[in-house]
Design an enzyme around this catalytic site. Sequence first.
Site, mmCIF file in Angstrom:
data_model
loop_
_atom_site.group_PDB
_atom_site.id
_atom_site.type_symbol
_atom_site.label_atom_id
_atom_site.label_comp_id
_atom_site.label_asym_id
_atom_site.label_seq_id
_atom_site.Cartn_x
_atom_site.Cartn_y
_atom_site.Cartn_z
ATOM 1 N N ASP A 67 0.813 -1.212 0.000
ATOM 2 C CA ASP A 67 0.000 0.000 0.000
ATOM 3 C C ASP A 67 0.848 1.265 0.000
ATOM 4 O O ASP A 67 2.069 1.220 0.151
ATOM 5 C CB ASP A 67 -0.942 0.000 1.211
ATOM 6 N N ASN A 136 -7.712 -3.527 14.391
ATOM 7 C CA ASN A 136 -9.066 -3.932 13.994
ATOM 8 C C ASN A 136 -9.049 -5.103 13.011
ATOM 9 O O ASN A 136 -10.068 -5.436 12.411
ATOM 10 C CB ASN A 136 -9.830 -2.750 13.397
ATOM 11 N N HIS A 138 -7.235 -5.236 10.229
ATOM 12 C CA HIS A 138 -6.994 -4.908 8.818
ATOM 13 C C HIS A 138 -5.648 -5.456 8.355
ATOM 14 O O HIS A 138 -4.706 -5.549 9.130
ATOM 15 C CB HIS A 138 -7.132 -3.401 8.541
ATOM 16 N N GLU A 143 -9.873 -2.392 5.298
ATOM 17 C CA GLU A 143 -10.556 -2.125 6.555
ATOM 18 C C GLU A 143 -11.769 -3.044 6.730
ATOM 19 O O GLU A 143 -12.193 -3.720 5.788
ATOM 20 C CB GLU A 143 -10.994 -0.654 6.596
#
Length: 253
Positions: A67, A136, A138, A143
């Site tokens: 990313d 979380n 990810h 997400e």
Amino acid sequence: MKVMIVRDYDEMSRRAAEIVKEQILKKPDTVLGLATGSTPLGMYKYLIEMHKNGEIDFSNVITFNLDEYIGLSPDHPQSYHYFMYENLFNHINIKKENIHIPNGVAEDLEEECKRYEREIRRIGRIDLQILGIGVNGHIGFNEPDESIETKTHIVTLTEETINANKRFFKSIEEVPRRAITMGLSSIMKARKIMLLASGSNKAKAIKETLKGRLTTKVPSTVLALHPDVTIIIDKRAASLLTDEELANVELID
């Protein structure tokens, strides 16, 4: 899914570097999928040391990063381009033309996503994809509630992710709100996946990942569908795991 529980961050980093080294020795033109952030830093330090000791030759290795922030130029100190060159590429003998990182300042961002995905497919497949994991769950910047069918795409970061990344910036206002990320579908096409996690703040995400229950609320649970995943975690990241959850995986030394 294979799980290795180690003493601490340093041992996690060393064991991960050994796996990368073995992969490159076995296949000198290995295609690596690389991650950024604090988790893989120790692994990169070990890989640099191994290279300097003559243990690894990166001259034929090809890399694809997961990313990049949208809006940060490659020379911005918090861009993932800058991170990778500072913490790995400038210290090994990899060819610049073999390095691939999404362009977060491309004029046409949608086309950049398509171009990046085409480049991965042109090379073939990623041999070993390295992942960290967010609090979380990810992976990359995929997400919660992301479709498992996504390819490289633009994502809006959650407040949770923005808050987790604010430590790298002078203020939370400077943290980019969007990024380009390889999608879950892109990640799952890798031949092998290695996920790293360290620290008690990752314990809940690791617990959810190993429950064996696929949910889009926790993107990392998709890894249960992949045939060759190794998860290396330290004792603090493993602190919430129960015997039942560990029974679902293959524990390795």
